[in-house]
Design an enzyme around this catalytic site. Structure first.
Site, PDB file in Angstrom:
ATOM      1  N   TYR A   1       1.213 -12.700   5.855  1.00 22.92           N
ATOM      2  CA  TYR A   1       0.721 -11.370   6.238  1.00 22.92           C
ATOM      3  C   TYR A   1       0.285 -11.375   7.711  1.00 22.92           C
ATOM      4  CZ  TYR A   1      -1.991  -7.016   5.937  1.00 22.92           C
ATOM      5  OH  TYR A   1      -2.489  -5.748   6.128  1.00 22.92           O
TER       6      TYR A   1
ATOM      7  N   LYS B   1       1.859  -9.123  10.790  1.00 19.84           N
ATOM      8  CA  LYS B   1       1.074  -8.154  11.563  1.00 19.84           C
ATOM      9  C   LYS B   1       0.995  -8.552  13.039  1.00 19.84           C
ATOM     10  CE  LYS B   1       0.260  -5.225   8.296  1.00 19.84           C
ATOM     11  NZ  LYS B   1       0.932  -3.915   8.338  1.00 19.84           N
TER      12      LYS B   1
ATOM     13  N   GLY C   1      -3.596   5.160  -0.133  1.00 22.58           N
ATOM     14  CA  GLY C   1      -4.447   4.578   0.892  1.00 22.58           C
ATOM     15  C   GLY C   1      -4.417   5.218   2.276  1.00 22.58           C
ATOM     16  N   ILE C   2      -4.181   4.387   3.286  1.00 27.19           N
ATOM     17  CA  ILE C   2      -4.232   4.824   4.686  1.00 27.19           C
ATOM     18  C   ILE C   2      -3.109   5.822   4.987  1.00 27.19           C
ATOM     19  CG2 ILE C   2      -3.974   4.005   7.081  1.00 27.19           C
ATOM     20  CD1 ILE C   2      -5.297   1.330   6.107  1.00 27.19           C
TER      21      ILE C   2
ATOM     22  N   ILE D   1     -10.327  -2.272   4.640  1.00 26.34           N
ATOM     23  CA  ILE D   1     -10.383  -0.865   4.247  1.00 26.34           C
ATOM     24  C   ILE D   1     -10.192  -0.789   2.742  1.00 26.34           C
ATOM     25  CG2 ILE D   1      -9.447   1.445   4.706  1.00 26.34           C
ATOM     26  CD1 ILE D   1     -10.497  -0.108   7.244  1.00 26.34           C
TER      27      ILE D   1
ATOM     28  N   ASN E   1       3.567   3.036   8.471  1.00 26.01           N
ATOM     29  CA  ASN E   1       2.381   2.588   7.745  1.00 26.01           C
ATOM     30  C   ASN E   1       2.694   1.739   6.514  1.00 26.01           C
ATOM     31  OD1 ASN E   1      -0.521   2.989   6.542  1.00 26.01           O
ATOM     32  ND2 ASN E   1       0.902   3.834   5.005  1.00 26.01           N
TER      33      ASN E   1
ATOM     34  N   PRO F   1      -5.907   0.527  -2.449  1.00 28.29           N
ATOM     35  CA  PRO F   1      -5.336  -0.267  -3.555  1.00 28.29           C
ATOM     36  C   PRO F   1      -4.624  -1.548  -3.121  1.00 28.29           C
ATOM     37  CG  PRO F   1      -4.844   2.067  -3.845  1.00 28.29           C
ATOM     38  CD  PRO F   1      -5.450   1.925  -2.485  1.00 28.29           C
TER      39      PRO F   1
HETATM   40  N1  LIG Z   1      -6.368  -1.771   3.380  1.00 29.05           N
HETATM   41  C1  LIG Z   1      -6.644  -2.616   4.360  1.00 29.05           C
HETATM   42  O1  LIG Z   1      -7.687  -3.280   4.349  1.00 29.05           O
HETATM   43  C2  LIG Z   1      -5.694  -2.784   5.513  1.00 29.05           C
HETATM   44  C3  LIG Z   1      -6.152  -3.507   6.624  1.00 29.05           C
HETATM   45  C4  LIG Z   1      -5.306  -3.689   7.705  1.00 29.05           C
HETATM   46  C5  LIG Z   1      -4.027  -3.145   7.692  1.00 29.05           C
HETATM   47  N2  LIG Z   1      -3.601  -2.443   6.587  1.00 29.05           N
HETATM   48  C6  LIG Z   1      -2.240  -1.924   6.634  1.00 29.05           C
HETATM   49  O2  LIG Z   1      -2.252  -0.527   6.443  1.00 29.05           O
HETATM   50  C7  LIG Z   1      -1.033  -0.113   5.824  1.00 29.05           C
HETATM   51  C8  LIG Z   1      -1.338   0.739   4.597  1.00 29.05           C
HETATM   52  O3  LIG Z   1      -2.022  -0.086   3.674  1.00 29.05           O
HETATM   53  P1  LIG Z   1      -2.961   0.485   2.514  1.00 29.05           P
HETATM   54  O4  LIG Z   1      -4.166  -0.350   2.538  1.00 29.05           O
HETATM   55  O5  LIG Z   1      -3.059   1.943   2.581  1.00 29.05           O
HETATM   56  O6  LIG Z   1      -2.092   0.008   1.240  1.00 29.05           O
HETATM   57  P2  LIG Z   1      -1.625   0.784  -0.094  1.00 29.05           P
HETATM   58  O7  LIG Z   1      -1.085  -0.283  -0.964  1.00 29.05           O
HETATM   59  O8  LIG Z   1      -2.718   1.643  -0.580  1.00 29.05           O
HETATM   60  O9  LIG Z   1      -0.441   1.706   0.444  1.00 29.05           O
HETATM   61  C9  LIG Z   1       0.769   1.164   0.909  1.00 29.05           C
HETATM   62  C10 LIG Z   1       1.893   2.107   0.529  1.00 29.05           C
HETATM   63  O10 LIG Z   1       3.118   1.555   1.024  1.00 29.05           O
HETATM   64  C11 LIG Z   1       4.101   1.763   0.036  1.00 29.05           C
HETATM   65  N3  LIG Z   1       5.196   0.804   0.168  1.00 29.05           N
HETATM   66  C12 LIG Z   1       5.200  -0.514  -0.112  1.00 29.05           C
HETATM   67  N4  LIG Z   1       6.416  -1.046   0.070  1.00 29.05           N
HETATM   68  C13 LIG Z   1       7.219  -0.011   0.488  1.00 29.05           C
HETATM   69  C14 LIG Z   1       8.591   0.083   0.826  1.00 29.05           C
HETATM   70  N5  LIG Z   1       9.416  -0.991   0.782  1.00 29.05           N
HETATM   71  N6  LIG Z   1       9.083   1.293   1.219  1.00 29.05           N
HETATM   72  C15 LIG Z   1       8.261   2.384   1.261  1.00 29.05           C
HETATM   73  N7  LIG Z   1       6.963   2.352   0.925  1.00 29.05           N
HETATM   74  C16 LIG Z   1       6.437   1.154   0.543  1.00 29.05           C
HETATM   75  C17 LIG Z   1       3.371   1.603  -1.279  1.00 29.05           C
HETATM   76  O11 LIG Z   1       4.101   2.221  -2.352  1.00 29.05           O
HETATM   77  C18 LIG Z   1       2.054   2.282  -0.985  1.00 29.05           C
HETATM   78  O12 LIG Z   1       2.054   3.631  -1.338  1.00 29.05           O
HETATM   79  C19 LIG Z   1      -0.263  -1.393   5.511  1.00 29.05           C
HETATM   80  O13 LIG Z   1       0.685  -1.629   6.544  1.00 29.05           O
HETATM   81  C20 LIG Z   1      -1.350  -2.449   5.528  1.00 29.05           C
HETATM   82  O14 LIG Z   1      -0.844  -3.730   5.798  1.00 29.05           O
HETATM   83  C21 LIG Z   1      -4.408  -2.252   5.509  1.00 29.05           C
END
Ligand SMILES: NC(=O)c1ccc[n+]([C@@H]2O[C@H](COP(=O)([O-])OP(=O)(O)OC[C@H]3O[C@@H](n4cnc5c(N)ncnc54)[C@H](O)[C@@H]3O)[C@@H](O)[C@H]2O)c1
Length: 272
Positions: free
Chosen positions: A154, A158, A17-18, A189, A90, A192
């Site tokens: 959550y 945040k 993801g991000i 966004i 992240n 996964p």
């Molecule tokens: N996708 C959205 O809509 C969205 C919106 C706002 C904020 N966010 C934030 O952006 C960030 C990235 O989210 P994303 O959407 O890319 O999610 P994602 O699930 O695609 O990726 C998150 C990654 O974090 C890793 N992870 C989880 N627990 C972990 C740990 N204990 N140690 C190391 N790595 C760990 C996972 O293996 C994964 O690869 C997060 O902090 C999420 O809360 C996402």
């Protein structure tokens, strides 16, 4: 010439993801990237993408909740790539569920992964960037700005990231350290995370609304596009790359006077 030539960045949660998009974007702008995650396969894919476009990347398995691992990550990065001056906190999870049914262990897990990790990473970065200066970018969310049914833990996590970021920024500035600390607040966004752990949020919705948000395979899959269409004036989910661009900006000298601030990228979601 890239905005980040000669810089070294650590990105957590870079296997998906991000985090992956950010690692790619930072590398594209010249940074050498240490990509960390608990997901080794994800990291392998991230590294392959960066290398394919000529960027510099190393990977490390890191659980961001493990205090001791943070020193190891900074030491290994400094030894193999040079002293890191960019940290993107992240990695995160989203645990959904109604408050009345929520367990204390789920609550604590949510805080451990989303909040404790940001404290540990920021502390490690502040200890090491005092002399060099640097940029710390913490992933919060629009969920850190307002409440949401089915997402109380959550949202709380945040919101904590948002105010911890501001406190760290003020502390760095008052110490005379040129370390900027900012939070990024994505809207919906397409990554996964929605399918991995938020699905239970639909359990707290009225049945008709939950049915509307179900994906093609039914209630266990969330239709992120439908969710974004309802929530964001731009009527689509964001792409991870659209968050990564803000992260590159904050990491760079273009943001040299920006600290302690929250940067919202949400297709207009919080504008109404
Ligand atoms: N996708 C959205 O809509 C969205 C919106 C706002 C904020 N966010 C934030 O952006 C960030 C990235 O989210 P994303 O959407 O890319 O999610 P994602 O699930 O695609 O990726 C998150 C990654 O974090 C890793 N992870 C989880 N627990 C972990 C740990 N204990 N140690 C190391 N790595 C760990 C996972 O293996 C994964 O690869 C997060 O902090 C999420 O809360 C996402």
């Amino acid at each position: 010439m890239g905005l980040l030539d000669g810089r070294v960045a650590i990105v957590t949660g870079a296997g998906s993801g991000i985090g992956r998009a950010s690692a790619e974007a930072l590398a594209r702008d010249g940074a050498a990237v240490m990509a960390t995650d608990i997901d080794q396969d994800g990291l392998t894919q991230t590294a392959a993408a960066i290398e394919a476009s000529g960027g510099k990347v190393l990977t490390l398995r890191q659980d961001v909740t493990d205090e001791a691992a943070w020193d190891a990550v900074f030491d290994t990065t400094a030894e193999k790539l040079g002293p890191p001056t960019i940290l993107v906190n992240n990695a995160g999870i989203a645990v959904g569920g109604a408050i009345v049914d929520f367990s204390l262990s789920d609550w604590k897990r949510q805080m451990e992964v989303n909040v404790d990790s940001v404290f540990l990473g920021t502390r490690a970065a502040m200890r090491r960037m005092k002399d060099t200066g640097g940029s710390i970018i913490n992933l919060s969310s629009v969920a850190g700005l307002r409440g949401s049914a089915g997402l109380s833990a959550y949202c709380t996590s945040k919101g904590a990231v948002r105010l911890f970021t501001k406190s760290a920024a003020v502390e760095c500035a008052q110490q005379g350290w040129n370390i900027r600390v900012n939070s990024v607040h994505p809207g919906i966004i397409d990554t996964p995370i929605w399918q991995k752990s938020i699905t239970r949020v639909t359990e707290t919705m009225p049945a008709a609304q939950a049915a509307m948000l179900a994906g093609p395979t039914g209630a266990n899959e969330l239709n992120v596009a439908a969710l974004a269409t309802g929530a964001a004036p731009m009527a689509r989910p964001g792409r991870p790359e659209e968050i990564a661009d803000m992260i590159v900006f904050l990491a760079s000298d273009k943001a040299s006077y920006a600290t302690g601030q929250e940067f919202i990228i949400d297709g207009g979601m919080t504008a109404r």
